[in-house]
Structure formats: C-alpha cells, structure tokens
Design an enzyme around this catalytic site. Structure first.
Site, PDB file in Angstrom:
ATOM      1  N   CYS A  10       0.765  -1.241   0.231  1.00  0.00           N
ATOM      2  CA  CYS A  10      -0.008  -0.259  -0.087  1.00  0.00           C
ATOM      3  C   CYS A  10       0.990   1.281  -0.230  1.00  0.00           C
ATOM      4  O   CYS A  10       1.939   1.054  -0.339  1.00  0.00           O
ATOM      5  CB  CYS A  10      -1.402  -0.334   1.496  1.00  0.00           C
ATOM      6  SG  CYS A  10      -0.139   0.250   3.155  1.00  0.00           S
ATOM      7  N   CYS A  84      -3.969  -0.958  -2.245  1.00  0.00           N
ATOM      8  CA  CYS A  84      -4.396   0.686  -1.998  1.00  0.00           C
ATOM      9  C   CYS A  84      -5.371   0.865  -3.481  1.00  0.00           C
ATOM     10  O   CYS A  84      -5.718  -0.029  -4.258  1.00  0.00           O
ATOM     11  CB  CYS A  84      -3.230   1.481  -2.245  1.00  0.00           C
ATOM     12  SG  CYS A  84      -2.256   1.169  -3.252  1.00  0.00           S
ATOM     13  N   CYS A  92       3.220   1.114  -8.158  1.00  0.00           N
ATOM     14  CA  CYS A  92       4.466  -0.392  -8.010  1.00  0.00           C
ATOM     15  C   CYS A  92       5.146  -0.700  -8.474  1.00  0.00           C
ATOM     16  O   CYS A  92       4.506  -0.904  -9.928  1.00  0.00           O
ATOM     17  CB  CYS A  92       4.180  -1.406  -6.552  1.00  0.00           C
ATOM     18  SG  CYS A  92       4.161  -2.676  -6.184  1.00  0.00           S
TER      19      CYS A  92
END
Length: 144
Positions: A10, A84, A92
């Site tokens: 996250c 998230c 990411c």
C-alpha cells in the site's frame, strides 16, 4: 510443501498492507509467507494497531518497509497484492518471477475524518473487509 510467498503493498505500509499480512500469516496456517511494504513507508497507524489487537493480533512491533528496497534486494513472490487504489498501485515496481499481481482496493485509514470514535469505527470496518477478503482468497486458492 514450500509456503506461497505473498507481498502486500500500500502507500505507507502503515495500515492496510500490515493488516493483510497479519491475517494471511494467521489464517494461512503456514501455507503462506506474507510480507508487506509501502511505496512511501510511514509510521504504523496507532488506530490500526489498536483494532488489530482487539481482534487478537498484535502488530505493534512491526516495522514499515519500502517496496523499492525489497525490489532492489531481489525479493521473489508468487503474488504481489496491492491494497490501495489503482492509481497508487500502478506505481508499484514489477517484481521478477511474480506469477500473479492482484489489486484489492480498500479505503485508507489514514485518510479518515471525523471524531476519534468515528475513525476507530471506520478502521474496524476496513479491518473486517480485509479479514474477509484474505479468508475468501485463502479458500479460493484451496479449491483451485
């Protein structure tokens, strides 16, 4: 049998990913090895620590970690699960060897407004949503 490695990601690694990691390690009964990290690691959210403790899981000693440091260290995972919103999830890094990348979008406890009691109650609901999702995912993988 080698545990299935899972990385939960996250934004700050202060709430959602910490809860998901704790629940997968708890309910996975050794079949999974979960870790968590954040795009911009922050401090553990005290409300999350409290609501997890209410559910019998102590995460107060957990440290927040950077997903980019894990990436640089060559972390290998069967699953990378972002918890998230999708816009943040796109930041990411792509981990080599990952067989599946999933996005489970949950509200961020650090963005809640209202009184402390209202924030705690909403954090409990987020905790319960994450707990249900983790348990149902474990059950789905067990059937597959």
């Amino acid at each position: 049998m080698t545990p299935i490695s899972v990385l939960f990601v996250c934004v700050h690694n202060s709430a959602r990913s910490q809860m998901a990691e704790a629940y997968l390690n708890h309910f996975g009964e050794g079949r999974f090895e979960a870790e968590s990290a954040g795009l911009e690691p922050g401090e553990l959210n005290p409300r999350v620590v409290q609501v997890m403790k209410e559910d019998g899981i102590d995460i107060s000693g957990n440290q927040t970690k950077s997903v980019f440091n894990i990436f640089k260290q060559g972390g290998l995972y069967s699953f990378v699960v972002t918890v998230c919103d999708e816009t943040s999830a796109e930041k990411c890094p792509i981990f080599p060897g990952v067989s599946k990348r999933l996005n489970w979008s949950f509200e961020d406890p650090s963005s809640l407004s209202g009184t402390e009691d209202q924030k705690l109650e909403r954090t409990r609901k987020i905790r319960d949503e994450i707990k249900r999702k983790v348990k149902s995912w474990i059950d789905g993988l067990s059937v597959a």
